[in-house]
Design a protein around this motif. Structure first.
Motif, PDB file in Angstrom:
ATOM      1  N   THR A  38      25.953 -23.624  10.139  1.00 20.47           N
ATOM      2  CA  THR A  38      27.383 -23.377   9.992  1.00 20.47           C
ATOM      3  C   THR A  38      27.676 -22.094   9.231  1.00 20.47           C
ATOM      4  O   THR A  38      28.798 -21.595   9.293  1.00 20.47           O
ATOM      5  CB  THR A  38      28.078 -24.548   9.275  1.00 20.47           C
ATOM      6  OG1 THR A  38      27.482 -24.737   7.994  1.00 20.47           O
ATOM      7  CG2 THR A  38      27.965 -25.825  10.094  1.00 20.47           C
ATOM      8  N   GLU A  39      26.671 -21.569   8.545  1.00 17.92           N
ATOM      9  CA  GLU A  39      26.886 -20.337   7.775  1.00 17.92           C
ATOM     10  C   GLU A  39      25.537 -19.689   7.476  1.00 17.92           C
ATOM     11  O   GLU A  39      24.570 -20.374   7.149  1.00 17.92           O
ATOM     12  CB  GLU A  39      27.596 -20.698   6.463  1.00 17.92           C
ATOM     13  CG  GLU A  39      28.015 -19.537   5.625  1.00 17.92           C
ATOM     14  CD  GLU A  39      28.734 -20.008   4.364  1.00 17.92           C
ATOM     15  OE1 GLU A  39      28.605 -19.312   3.353  1.00 17.92           O
ATOM     16  OE2 GLU A  39      29.394 -21.062   4.388  1.00 17.92           O
TER      17      GLU A  39
ATOM     18  N   ASN B  86      24.182 -15.811   5.623  1.00 11.24           N
ATOM     19  CA  ASN B  86      24.531 -14.485   5.117  1.00 11.24           C
ATOM     20  C   ASN B  86      23.317 -13.633   4.741  1.00 11.24           C
ATOM     21  O   ASN B  86      23.455 -12.611   4.094  1.00 11.24           O
ATOM     22  CB  ASN B  86      25.492 -14.595   3.928  1.00 11.24           C
ATOM     23  CG  ASN B  86      24.840 -15.225   2.715  1.00 11.24           C
ATOM     24  OD1 ASN B  86      23.632 -15.384   2.647  1.00 11.24           O
ATOM     25  ND2 ASN B  86      25.657 -15.608   1.750  1.00 11.24           N
TER      26      ASN B  86
END
Length: 100
Positions: A29-30, A32
């Protein structure tokens, strides 16, 4: 009458099959580069310990795969959060992407 009963039974069995959950697929979902968040759409609290460990191992493997794509070598689970949104229960797992 028999046909109606059989049709009703078939619908009931189909609905039960639709309600049963198979193994959860870890969903990213994420991401970085330094961390990755994985969602498991199952309630781990109701699973037997061996099934729960299997589901978490799949999430760990997915996090490691994503971290490696970002140039890091290992994913370390930092937190796990149970989200109970009414009838829907899912878990969010946060991993840190680290160099070994």
């Amino acid at each position: 009458m028999k046909t109606t009963l059989m049709a009703t039974s078939l619908v009931g069995v189909t609905m039960l099959a639709a309600c049963s959950h198979g193994p959860a697929t870890p969903v990213v979902t994420e991401f970085n580069g330094d961390s990755v968040r994985i969602q498991l759409d199952t309630d781990l609290g109701f699973l037997p310990e061996d099934h729960r460990n299997r589901e978490l191992a799949k999430a760990d493997a997915e996090a490691t795969k994503i971290c490696r794509r970002g140039g890091k070598s290992v994913a370390e689970r930092a937190s796990m959060y149970r989200n109970d949104a009414g009838y829907v229960v899912f878990y969010q797992l946060l991993y840190l992407c680290l160099d070994s």
